[in-house]
Enzyme design. Structure first.
Site, short mmCIF file in Angstrom:
data_model
loop_
_atom_site.label_atom_id
_atom_site.label_comp_id
_atom_site.label_asym_id
_atom_site.label_seq_id
_atom_site.Cartn_x
_atom_site.Cartn_y
_atom_site.Cartn_z
CE LYS A 27 34.81 -16.17 17.16
NZ LYS A 27 35.23 -17.63 16.88
CB SER A 66 40.03 -13.37 21.00
OG SER A 66 40.90 -14.78 20.62
CB SER A 67 36.06 -11.07 23.03
OG SER A 67 36.24 -9.44 22.53
N PRO A 89 31.14 -18.43 28.73
CG PRO A 89 29.81 -20.09 28.21
CD PRO A 89 30.02 -18.58 27.91
CB ILE A 90 36.03 -21.44 29.56
CG1 ILE A 90 36.40 -20.73 31.22
CG2 ILE A 90 37.78 -21.44 29.14
CD1 ILE A 90 36.80 -19.53 30.14
CB ALA A 91 36.81 -24.25 25.34
CG ASP A 137 38.54 -15.89 17.13
OD1 ASP A 137 38.34 -15.82 15.07
OD2 ASP A 137 38.18 -16.92 17.27
N GLY A 146 36.51 -15.16 23.56
CA GLY A 146 36.23 -15.09 24.60
C GLY A 146 37.53 -14.17 25.12
#
Length: 291
Positions: free
Chosen positions: A9, A103-104, A94-96, A136, A101
């Site tokens: 996103k 939410s998707s 990547p995280i955070a 999100d 990521g």
């Protein structure tokens, strides 16, 4: 094993207002989705989640993962138990990182379990479950361009967008959303959260970039204060000739650069990969949905 893309996103703009008494900030954001992301697969199994890919190690404990929370919320809304499911997550984002990521991933999982195990479960109920998972959640369920308001749960149609050739760039460190909002509140740069005037359809990439240049990501200064590497990425991107618009997505730390065409994206990517090999750099197109 059925699988779905969980697309990255990107907040093309993000306007954030002053916090309400409950502490939450109203927002207005135009979101688009990339043709790259994580991949979620599901099959009948022992109720497990197996993660692999370059960013799998950065995930939290399995019970806290948004995929598992999405399954629990789906079962609660369905009102009856379901067969145990085994999920496989190929974690490419990547995280955070401001790319939605988690939410998707949850959105892809919800669509999978609905399609495979409960095809009569309607879209409105599915969207309600997704919205319960975070700001999100509802937007990331469908992975199509959308204008989000409220706390992200009020969705309306986005203008027609051409596919936007884009480079995603992340300097590396994960960025804490709560820390960014704390810095944002201290700075006090609250924005207006009503939708800006927009056409029904944009005819070209350059038209989109010119219009977006009138907007902002209100969290950008706060994100840079929390993680200065974001500022370094933005300064670099904004100095490159191929870039029509560069901005941070969400609360950081991924930045995006919209270019006129795929050739410009490739040229920019090759130069940055040589200049900063430690950065995460991905070519994509923004738009959606992609499946």
């Amino acid at each position: 094993m059925p699988a779905r893309l969980a697309p990255a996103k990107v907040n093309l703009f993000l306007h954030v207002g002053a916090p309400a008494p409950d502490g939450y900030h109203p927002l207005c954001s135009l979101m688009a989705f990339a043709d790259i992301g994580d991949t979620v697969s599901v099959e009948l199994g022992e109720g497990s989640l197996i993660a692999h890919g370059p960013f799998a190690r950065g995930l939290g404990r399995e019970p806290d993962n948004l995929i598992i929370r999405a399954v629990r919320a789906f079962v609660a809304e369905l009102g009856r138990p379901m067969s145990e499911m085994a999920f496989v997550l190929d974690k490419q984002l990547p995280i955070a990182s401001g790319l939605g990521g988690g939410s998707s991933d949850a959105g892809a999982a919800l669509r999978l379990i609905r399609d495979v195990f409960a095809p009569g479960f309607d879209d409105a109920r599915l969207e309600r479950v997704a919205a319960s998972l975070g700001a999100d959640g509802a937007a990331c369920l469908w992975g199509r361009p959308v204008l989000a308001q409220g706390q992200g749960e009020r969705l309306s149609a986005a203008p027609g967008l051409p596919h936007l050739p884009t480079l995603l760039v992340n300097a590396g460190p994960p960025v804490s959303t709560p820390a960014v909002y704390r810095a944002f509140d201290e700075m006090g740069g609250f924005g207006a959260v009503y939708p800006p005037p927009m056409p029904d359809t944009f005819e070209s990439v350059t038209e989109v970039a010119a219009w977006l240049s009138l907007m902002a990501n209100d969290l950008e200064p706060a994100a840079i204060s929390v993680e200065p590497g974001i500022g370094a990425v933005l300064d670099t991107l904004r100095g490159e000739p191929e870039v029509l618009l560069a901005r941070v997505s969400g609360s950081g730390g991924t930045c995006f650069a919209i270019c006129e065409d795929d050739f410009a994206v490739e040229t920019l990517a090759e130069r940055l990969e040589a200049m900063a090999p430690q950065w995460w750099i991905k070519r994509c197109r923004l738009g959606g949905p992609w499946d």
